[in-house]
Design a protein around this motif. Structure first.
Motif, PDB file in Angstrom:
ATOM      1  N   SER A  93      44.757   1.537   6.895  1.00  0.00           N
ATOM      2  CA  SER A  93      45.489   1.589   7.554  1.00  0.00           C
ATOM      3  C   SER A  93      46.940   1.594   8.061  1.00  0.00           C
ATOM      4  O   SER A  93      47.753   2.351   8.164  1.00  0.00           O
ATOM      5  CB  SER A  93      45.930   0.204   8.663  1.00  0.00           C
ATOM      6  OG  SER A  93      44.460  -0.459   9.374  1.00  0.00           O
ATOM      7  N   GLN A  94      47.494   1.907   7.013  1.00  0.00           N
ATOM      8  CA  GLN A  94      48.557   2.525   5.630  1.00  0.00           C
ATOM      9  C   GLN A  94      48.607   3.889   5.861  1.00  0.00           C
ATOM     10  O   GLN A  94      49.388   4.646   6.521  1.00  0.00           O
ATOM     11  CB  GLN A  94      48.492   2.391   4.718  1.00  0.00           C
ATOM     12  CG  GLN A  94      49.712   3.059   3.543  1.00  0.00           C
ATOM     13  CD  GLN A  94      49.426   2.788   2.482  1.00  0.00           C
ATOM     14  OE1 GLN A  94      48.291   2.967   1.864  1.00  0.00           O
ATOM     15  NE2 GLN A  94      50.748   2.366   1.759  1.00  0.00           N
ATOM     16  N   LYS A  95      47.515   4.400   5.613  1.00  0.00           N
ATOM     17  CA  LYS A  95      48.116   6.387   5.768  1.00  0.00           C
ATOM     18  C   LYS A  95      47.639   6.778   7.063  1.00  0.00           C
ATOM     19  O   LYS A  95      48.408   7.684   7.596  1.00  0.00           O
ATOM     20  CB  LYS A  95      46.413   6.698   4.843  1.00  0.00           C
ATOM     21  CG  LYS A  95      46.274   5.859   3.308  1.00  0.00           C
ATOM     22  CD  LYS A  95      45.012   6.066   2.575  1.00  0.00           C
ATOM     23  CE  LYS A  95      44.617   6.207   1.310  1.00  0.00           C
ATOM     24  NZ  LYS A  95      42.987   6.886   0.800  1.00  0.00           N
ATOM     25  N   LYS A  96      46.818   5.773   7.956  1.00  0.00           N
ATOM     26  CA  LYS A  96      46.898   6.215   9.307  1.00  0.00           C
ATOM     27  C   LYS A  96      48.110   6.306  10.320  1.00  0.00           C
ATOM     28  O   LYS A  96      48.938   7.163  10.364  1.00  0.00           O
ATOM     29  CB  LYS A  96      46.074   5.811   9.949  1.00  0.00           C
ATOM     30  CG  LYS A  96      44.736   6.094   9.975  1.00  0.00           C
ATOM     31  CD  LYS A  96      43.920   5.156  11.292  1.00  0.00           C
ATOM     32  CE  LYS A  96      42.229   5.800  11.185  1.00  0.00           C
ATOM     33  NZ  LYS A  96      41.633   4.949  11.708  1.00  0.00           N
ATOM     34  N   LEU A  97      49.283   5.585   9.464  1.00  0.00           N
ATOM     35  CA  LEU A  97      50.662   4.571  10.045  1.00  0.00           C
ATOM     36  C   LEU A  97      51.481   6.893   9.737  1.00  0.00           C
ATOM     37  O   LEU A  97      52.387   6.890   9.676  1.00  0.00           O
ATOM     38  CB  LEU A  97      51.997   4.412   9.797  1.00  0.00           C
ATOM     39  CG  LEU A  97      50.685   2.576  10.600  1.00  0.00           C
ATOM     40  CD1 LEU A  97      51.963   1.585  10.394  1.00  0.00           C
ATOM     41  CD2 LEU A  97      50.681   2.811  11.740  1.00  0.00           C
TER      42      LEU A  97
END
Length: 218
Positions: free
Chosen positions: A85-89
């Motif tokens: 989820s961090q990488k998507k942001l």
């Protein structure tokens, strides 16, 4: 006025009343946190509700306004449960981190440096070949996007500045797992460790916001 016309007027009146109630209810569904954050004695804030109620949007809007108003005395840490989820942001220069309408309203453009979201301004100049080129200037840190599941990777990293006397906003977005999501780590333990990584023992001028969906919609 005949009976038919009277019935029509009553029906029109009921429609107008129903539309007014619907508009009032619709507006009331959206979160606003200005009054909530007015409780300066509080450190922890929990926003729970159905999807698309504007919980994350309200927190982000408040963060954008305050970061642009006082960039040197306001720090934003945005946490997600997993590194995916961090990488998507962070993908695409953080283009999806700040809501599109907020980007347009406040003229915010973003780029990323590691786990940092930075804002910048664009300037144009004519190069030696006579061509107009656009450059990114006034690059400033806006937020750090961090994962709870990999908190151990952030231990010992110099996030904390002992000389900093400004305000912190720490947001844990999507704090509850989906029903089908594997339980691979303790959320409370991981989040507390991440807070320790960025805040150490700081207690003043700290707001910690946990945002989650109601259980029947999680």
């Amino acid at each position: 006025m005949n009976k038919t016309q009277a019935l029509k007027n009553i029906k029109d009146c009921k429609k107008q009343m129903a539309a007014a109630r619907k508009e009032k209810t619709y507006k009331g569904e959206w979160y606003t946190i200005n009054s909530l954050f007015g409780n300066e004695w509080a450190r922890w804030f929990i926003l729970l509700g159905g999807r698309e109620a504007g919980k994350s949007y309200a927190a982000m809007r408040w963060a954008v306004i305050n970061k642009l108003r006082r960039p040197d005395t306001f720090k934003l840490y945005w946490f997600r449960l997993t590194d995916a989820s961090q990488k998507k942001l962070l993908a695409g220069g953080g283009a999806d981190f700040i809501d599109p309408d907020l980007q347009k309203k406040f003229g915010v453009k973003t780029l990323t440096k590691g786990n940092k979201i930075c804002t910048y301004k664009e300037t144009t100049r004519i190069n030696k070949n006579g061509r107009e080129v656009t450059e990114k200037t006034d690059i400033k840190e806006f937020a750090r996007v961090m994962s709870c599941s990999t908190f151990y990777n952030d231990k010992g990293v110099g996030y904390f500045d002992a000389s900093y006397e400004g305000e912190y906003l720490c947001v844990l977005d999507e704090m509850n797992r989906e029903g089908c999501e594997a339980n691979r780590f303790d959320i409370v333990y991981a989040f507390c460790n991440q807070l320790e990584n960025v805040l150490r023992s700081t207690k003043n001028k700290v707001r910690i916001v946990c945002i989650g969906n109601t259980l029947d919609e999680a």
